[in-house]
Enzyme design. Structure first.
Site, mmCIF file in Angstrom:
data_model
loop_
_atom_site.group_PDB
_atom_site.id
_atom_site.type_symbol
_atom_site.label_atom_id
_atom_site.label_comp_id
_atom_site.label_asym_id
_atom_site.label_seq_id
_atom_site.Cartn_x
_atom_site.Cartn_y
_atom_site.Cartn_z
ATOM 1 N N HIS A 23 1.634 33.401 -5.728
ATOM 2 C CA HIS A 23 2.557 32.325 -5.328
ATOM 3 C C HIS A 23 3.287 32.747 -4.058
ATOM 4 O O HIS A 23 4.346 33.387 -4.108
ATOM 5 C CB HIS A 23 3.555 32.034 -6.461
ATOM 6 C CG HIS A 23 4.400 30.831 -6.204
ATOM 7 N ND1 HIS A 23 4.488 29.762 -7.065
ATOM 8 C CD2 HIS A 23 5.202 30.496 -5.164
ATOM 9 C CE1 HIS A 23 5.300 28.844 -6.580
ATOM 10 N NE2 HIS A 23 5.760 29.276 -5.407
ATOM 11 N N GLU A 55 11.586 24.649 -11.384
ATOM 12 C CA GLU A 55 12.283 25.558 -10.462
ATOM 13 C C GLU A 55 13.733 25.073 -10.279
ATOM 14 O O GLU A 55 14.666 25.846 -10.361
ATOM 15 C CB GLU A 55 11.548 25.578 -9.099
ATOM 16 C CG GLU A 55 12.209 26.465 -8.052
ATOM 17 C CD GLU A 55 11.539 26.381 -6.667
ATOM 18 O OE1 GLU A 55 10.791 25.411 -6.406
ATOM 19 O OE2 GLU A 55 11.780 27.282 -5.851
ATOM 20 N N HIS A 91 3.951 31.123 0.036
ATOM 21 C CA HIS A 91 3.737 29.984 0.945
ATOM 22 C C HIS A 91 3.388 30.482 2.338
ATOM 23 O O HIS A 91 3.930 31.485 2.815
ATOM 24 C CB HIS A 91 4.989 29.104 0.995
ATOM 25 C CG HIS A 91 5.273 28.428 -0.312
ATOM 26 N ND1 HIS A 91 4.945 27.114 -0.556
ATOM 27 C CD2 HIS A 91 5.832 28.894 -1.457
ATOM 28 C CE1 HIS A 91 5.304 26.800 -1.785
ATOM 29 N NE2 HIS A 91 5.850 27.863 -2.357
ATOM 30 N N ASP A 140 6.959 34.212 -3.066
ATOM 31 C CA ASP A 140 7.284 32.837 -2.663
ATOM 32 C C ASP A 140 7.373 32.661 -1.136
ATOM 33 O O ASP A 140 6.412 32.217 -0.526
ATOM 34 C CB ASP A 140 8.578 32.381 -3.356
ATOM 35 C CG ASP A 140 8.612 30.878 -3.611
ATOM 36 O OD1 ASP A 140 7.585 30.214 -3.394
ATOM 37 O OD2 ASP A 140 9.668 30.362 -4.039
ATOM 38 N N ARG A 186 2.576 24.361 16.172
ATOM 39 C CA ARG A 186 2.178 23.128 16.875
ATOM 40 C C ARG A 186 0.732 23.097 17.336
ATOM 41 O O ARG A 186 0.250 22.058 17.760
ATOM 42 C CB ARG A 186 3.096 22.953 18.096
ATOM 43 C CG ARG A 186 4.537 22.816 17.655
ATOM 44 C CD ARG A 186 5.465 22.510 18.793
ATOM 45 N NE ARG A 186 6.852 22.530 18.327
ATOM 46 C CZ ARG A 186 7.898 22.297 19.082
ATOM 47 N NH1 ARG A 186 7.746 22.000 20.354
ATOM 48 N NH2 ARG A 186 9.107 22.347 18.572
HETATM 49 O O1 LIG Z 1 6.468 18.298 6.651
HETATM 50 C C1 LIG Z 1 7.269 17.360 6.585
HETATM 51 O O2 LIG Z 1 7.565 16.678 7.546
HETATM 52 C C2 LIG Z 1 7.929 17.047 5.266
HETATM 53 C C3 LIG Z 1 8.590 15.845 5.081
HETATM 54 C C4 LIG Z 1 9.210 15.599 3.873
HETATM 55 C C5 LIG Z 1 9.188 16.537 2.845
HETATM 56 C C6 LIG Z 1 8.531 17.721 3.045
HETATM 57 C C7 LIG Z 1 8.548 18.740 1.959
HETATM 58 O O3 LIG Z 1 8.987 18.476 0.871
HETATM 59 C C8 LIG Z 1 8.005 20.061 2.276
HETATM 60 C C9 LIG Z 1 8.342 21.097 1.237
HETATM 61 C C10 LIG Z 1 7.661 22.406 1.599
HETATM 62 O O4 LIG Z 1 8.310 23.460 0.953
HETATM 63 C C11 LIG Z 1 7.339 24.399 0.606
HETATM 64 N N1 LIG Z 1 7.962 25.380 -0.266
HETATM 65 C C12 LIG Z 1 8.187 26.644 0.096
HETATM 66 N N2 LIG Z 1 8.782 27.302 -0.886
HETATM 67 C C13 LIG Z 1 8.949 26.440 -1.910
HETATM 68 C C14 LIG Z 1 9.504 26.570 -3.200
HETATM 69 O O5 LIG Z 1 9.998 27.619 -3.654
HETATM 70 N N3 LIG Z 1 9.522 25.464 -3.974
HETATM 71 C C15 LIG Z 1 9.006 24.291 -3.557
HETATM 72 N N4 LIG Z 1 8.450 24.122 -2.329
HETATM 73 C C16 LIG Z 1 8.440 25.196 -1.523
HETATM 74 C C17 LIG Z 1 6.241 23.563 0.074
HETATM 75 O O6 LIG Z 1 5.015 24.238 0.018
HETATM 76 C C18 LIG Z 1 6.212 22.462 1.125
HETATM 77 O O7 LIG Z 1 5.443 22.887 2.219
HETATM 78 C C19 LIG Z 1 7.881 17.989 4.247
HETATM 79 ZN ZN LIG Z 2 6.884 28.148 -4.147
#
Ligand SMILES: O=C(O)c1cccc(C(=O)CC[C@H]2O[C@@H](n3cnc4c(=O)[nH]cnc43)[C@H](O)[C@@H]2O)c1
Ligand SMILES: [Zn+2]
Length: 354
Positions: free
Chosen positions: A28, A214, A30, A292, A83
């Site tokens: 897990h 979570e 990212h 994470d 980008r």
């Molecule tokens: O990319 C965008 O423009 C966008 C627009 C609206 C919403 C989102 C997201 O919700 C992206 C969430 C992003 O967070 C990552 N992530 C990293 N760590 C965690 C975690 O501990 N718990 C949940 N999500 C996590 C996830 O993989 C998404 O990439 C994006």
């Molecule tokens: Zn996560």
């Protein structure tokens, strides 16, 4: 996992050295959340319109979060720095290098392709960039990478549709893709609405690994099991509130991807000593230890193993068993799993030999 008592308090330095050399699997972690301060600062300097600091030391403050929503806001500002396909390739390759330095032999990296394709990175070039980095990392560092494509839940069903298309279209789907996830905030983002997308991904041979529990309660974990057919749960932290859920996870051997420091950094849990990891072990739930978004949370996988050793009172054999639990819970093929298990056993026997 067997509990091993006592040794950590007596010989913490020794255990740190043991952990540093222990072959491990990370299930897990990212993609963007693994960008090292050096890479983030380098990308920020390339894009002066961004508010992300260009000084690695200033990133420590920038990566201090008031809550989960603040964490996602900062996370997306780093996503905005990526980008071009070359940014994607560089990031992926450098993440693999950091994993290899920690003796991570196998990692399932969660990638949010929608966040990149909506920022005008060409989808074909995106897939080629991650695959190119994966192959280079395996050849040069010996670390095997696999991908989990996740839906950013808060972005809604359009993002879900696009993520599913990218994950299941035979002309696009990368060779390293093994699983399908759901990330981002949980509050107000009901899991059942994503069932049709998970059904399609599962039908295409992907394994289901949504985040759940979570930042919301055990009912979200139940939803992930029932509607999304989760085979592992991302975090699952709040499962401890429901003894029936713990019994179900234990009986069906559904592993939790536990990320202790992450839960403190996003303020999902108040302190490490209050983390429910001990309750999971007591209930017989299979746990795996993960990092994470390591640089954002000021941690790495080795540190998470040290935290687990302290909280669970594990000695070297206990840590080796924990590392093997991650291998067992992974989506690596059987020969690959056997190879890492053997490495863990040889390393541990040599360490424990008089
Ligand atoms: O990319 C965008 O423009 C966008 C627009 C609206 C919403 C989102 C997201 O919700 C992206 C969430 C992003 O967070 C990552 N992530 C990293 N760590 C965690 C975690 O501990 N718990 C949940 N999500 C996590 C996830 O993989 C998404 O990439 C994006
Ligand atoms: Zn996560």
């Amino acid at each position: 996992m067997t509990e091993h008592l006592g040794a950590f308090a007596a010989a913490p330095r020794d255990l740190h050295a043991f952990i540093a050399g222990l072959p491990k699997a990370e299930l897990h972690v990212h993609h963007v959340g693994s960008a090292s301060p050096r890479i983030v600062a380098e990308l920020a300097a390339r894009h002066p319109d961004s508010k992300v600091p260009t000084d690695p030391e200033a990133l420590v403050d920038y990566f201090t979060f008031t809550d989960f929503a603040h964490f996602i806001e900062v996370y997306l500002s780093v996503v905005d720095l990526i980008r071009t396909p070359e940014d994607v390739r560089l990031l992926t390759y450098e993440v693999a290098r950091d994993l290899a330095r920690q003796q991570v032999r196998y990692a399932e990296l969660t990638i949010t392709p929608w966040s990149s394709t909506r920022r005008n990175i060409d989808e074909r070039a995106f897939m080629d960039a991650i695959e190119d980095a994966r192959k280079a990392a395996e050849a040069e560092f010996g670390t095997v990478l696999r991908w989990c494509f996740d839906i950013p839940g808060e972005a809604g069903l359009e993002a879900a549709e696009e993520t599913t298309r990218l994950a299941t279209d035979d002309r696009l789907r990368p060779e390293g893709l093994v699983s399908f996830g759901l990330g981002g905030p949980e509050i107000g983002v009901e899991r059942p609405q994503f069932k049709p997308y998970f059904d399609r991904a599962i039908a295409a041979g992907l394994r289901s690994v949504p985040h759940a529990g979570e930042t919301t309660g055990p009912e979200t974990v139940w939803d992930a099991l029932t509607h999304l057919r989760a085979e592992r749960i991302g975090h699952g932290t709040n499962s401890f509130q429901d003894p029936k859920l713990l019994a179900h996870l234990a009986e069906h051997r559904i592993p939790l991807e536990v990320c202790p420091t992450s839960n403190i950094a996003t303020r999902a849990v108040r302190s490490l000593d209050e983390h429910p990891i001990k309750e999971f072990v007591k209930a017989g739930v299979v746990i795996t230890i993960n990092s994470d978004d390591p640089p954002m949370f000021g941690t790495d996988l080795n540190n998470e193993y040290a935290v687990a050793a302290r909280l669970l009172k594990l000695d070297a054999q206990g840590l080796a068993d924990l590392a093997k639990s991650a291998v067992d819970a992974s989506f690596l093929d059987e020969p690959g799993k056997a190879g890492i298990r053997n490495e863990i056993d040889s390393y541990t026997s040599a360490w424990l030999a008089p």
